[in-house]
Design an enzyme around this catalytic site. Sequence first.
Site, mmCIF file in Angstrom:
data_model
loop_
_atom_site.group_PDB
_atom_site.id
_atom_site.type_symbol
_atom_site.label_atom_id
_atom_site.label_comp_id
_atom_site.label_asym_id
_atom_site.label_seq_id
_atom_site.Cartn_x
_atom_site.Cartn_y
_atom_site.Cartn_z
ATOM 1 N N LYS A 62 3.443 -7.641 12.289
ATOM 2 C CA LYS A 62 2.754 -7.843 11.011
ATOM 3 C C LYS A 62 3.050 -9.225 10.436
ATOM 4 C CE LYS A 62 2.141 -5.795 6.446
ATOM 5 N NZ LYS A 62 1.948 -4.523 5.751
ATOM 6 N N ARG A 81 0.838 -1.203 0.000
ATOM 7 C CA ARG A 81 0.000 0.000 0.000
ATOM 8 C C ARG A 81 0.868 1.246 0.000
ATOM 9 N NH1 ARG A 81 -2.513 1.055 4.462
ATOM 10 N NH2 ARG A 81 -3.977 2.471 3.485
ATOM 11 N N ARG A 83 -0.879 4.553 13.647
ATOM 12 C CA ARG A 83 0.224 4.206 14.559
ATOM 13 C C ARG A 83 -0.279 4.330 15.970
ATOM 14 N NH1 ARG A 83 4.399 5.941 10.904
ATOM 15 N NH2 ARG A 83 4.078 4.330 9.383
HETATM 16 C C1 BTN Z 1 0.884 -3.976 2.351
HETATM 17 O O1 BTN Z 1 1.125 -4.550 3.414
HETATM 18 O O2 BTN Z 1 1.181 -2.780 2.165
HETATM 19 C C2 BTN Z 1 0.190 -4.754 1.271
HETATM 20 C C3 BTN Z 1 1.055 -5.873 0.781
HETATM 21 C C4 BTN Z 1 0.390 -6.692 -0.319
HETATM 22 C C5 BTN Z 1 1.342 -7.710 -0.886
HETATM 23 C C6 BTN Z 1 0.648 -8.628 -1.833
HETATM 24 S S1 BTN Z 1 1.679 -9.983 -2.283
HETATM 25 C C7 BTN Z 1 0.568 -10.443 -3.546
HETATM 26 C C8 BTN Z 1 0.093 -9.171 -4.190
HETATM 27 N N1 BTN Z 1 0.990 -8.736 -5.234
HETATM 28 C C9 BTN Z 1 1.574 -7.565 -4.936
HETATM 29 O O3 BTN Z 1 2.401 -6.978 -5.658
HETATM 30 N N2 BTN Z 1 1.156 -7.128 -3.738
HETATM 31 C C10 BTN Z 1 0.188 -8.034 -3.157
#
Ligand code: BTN
Length: 267
Positions: A130, A65, A265
């Site tokens: 996380k 994100r 946070r």
């Molecule tokens: C986050 O924590 O900010 C979101 C992470 C999302 C990761 C997943 S892995 C599968 C899919 N492909 C990506 O490029 N991102 C999501």
Amino acid sequence: MDRSDYQSLDTGAVLAELGDLASAFSLVHLAECDSTNTRLLTDLPPDDGRVHVVAADVQTSGRGRRGRVWQSWPGASLTFSALWRFAPGSPVPAGLSLVAGLAVARTLEELGVEGVQLKWPNDVLVHGCKLAGILVELTPGRGRTPAAVVGIGINLQLPPDASVAYPTGVTDLATALGRAPDASRLLGLLLVQLHRLFDVYSAAGFAALRGAWQQRNAFADLPVSILGEVETLAGTCAGVDDDGALLLRTADGLRRVLSGEVSLRLA
Ligand code: BTN
């Protein structure tokens, strides 16, 4: 860990876990790709009534994100994306990523993981660290059935030297369960949960799942600060509303914060 000593995803085992639901999914497994979200967004699969899933053992440009990177090591995480199409008039996109987080939480609980909590809008924590992240991206609707790419990364077994920046630390399932779970089983169980919860969400909206989300709210009634694009808000986390917006009790009253604008946070 190198490429030779981890178990690659077994699509047959995933479909077996799906049971009667197997025909509702199309599943593609790649040894490597840039990003499973990008893959689905650029090669939009046909609208054939199925949920299209792309899973990769390794992503070379995994995205998180707010422009962050999702790091990848062979066998370190389950990384996949699913293209979900909703009937016109469905409550997309509000609440969708919260529902995906709830599906991850329930799947982990089913596997015996303790201390699973949700951090708005969609991080999954175990004992405060996380364990999984979710990136939901919408495809342009233009009158067609609205569609969302739901990308999920779950840490299975991070390399000992992995350095992942996160304010409260990161963890993996090998730590939470004492062993890394079978990735194919995990994916199958999670797709079942997603299917179940997105059905509820399509029919009744986030309101029907709000209570289940709030039970797992990592910051319920705690002082938090919300770092937005233009302002920082401080207050007490008062849960989420029926649309999945975060409710913040501030000195000026209750403020409603929409997904995608902020990060949360513990103050
Ligand atoms: C986050 O924590 O900010 C979101 C992470 C999302 C990761 C997943 S892995 C599968 C899919 N492909 C990506 O490029 N991102 C999501």
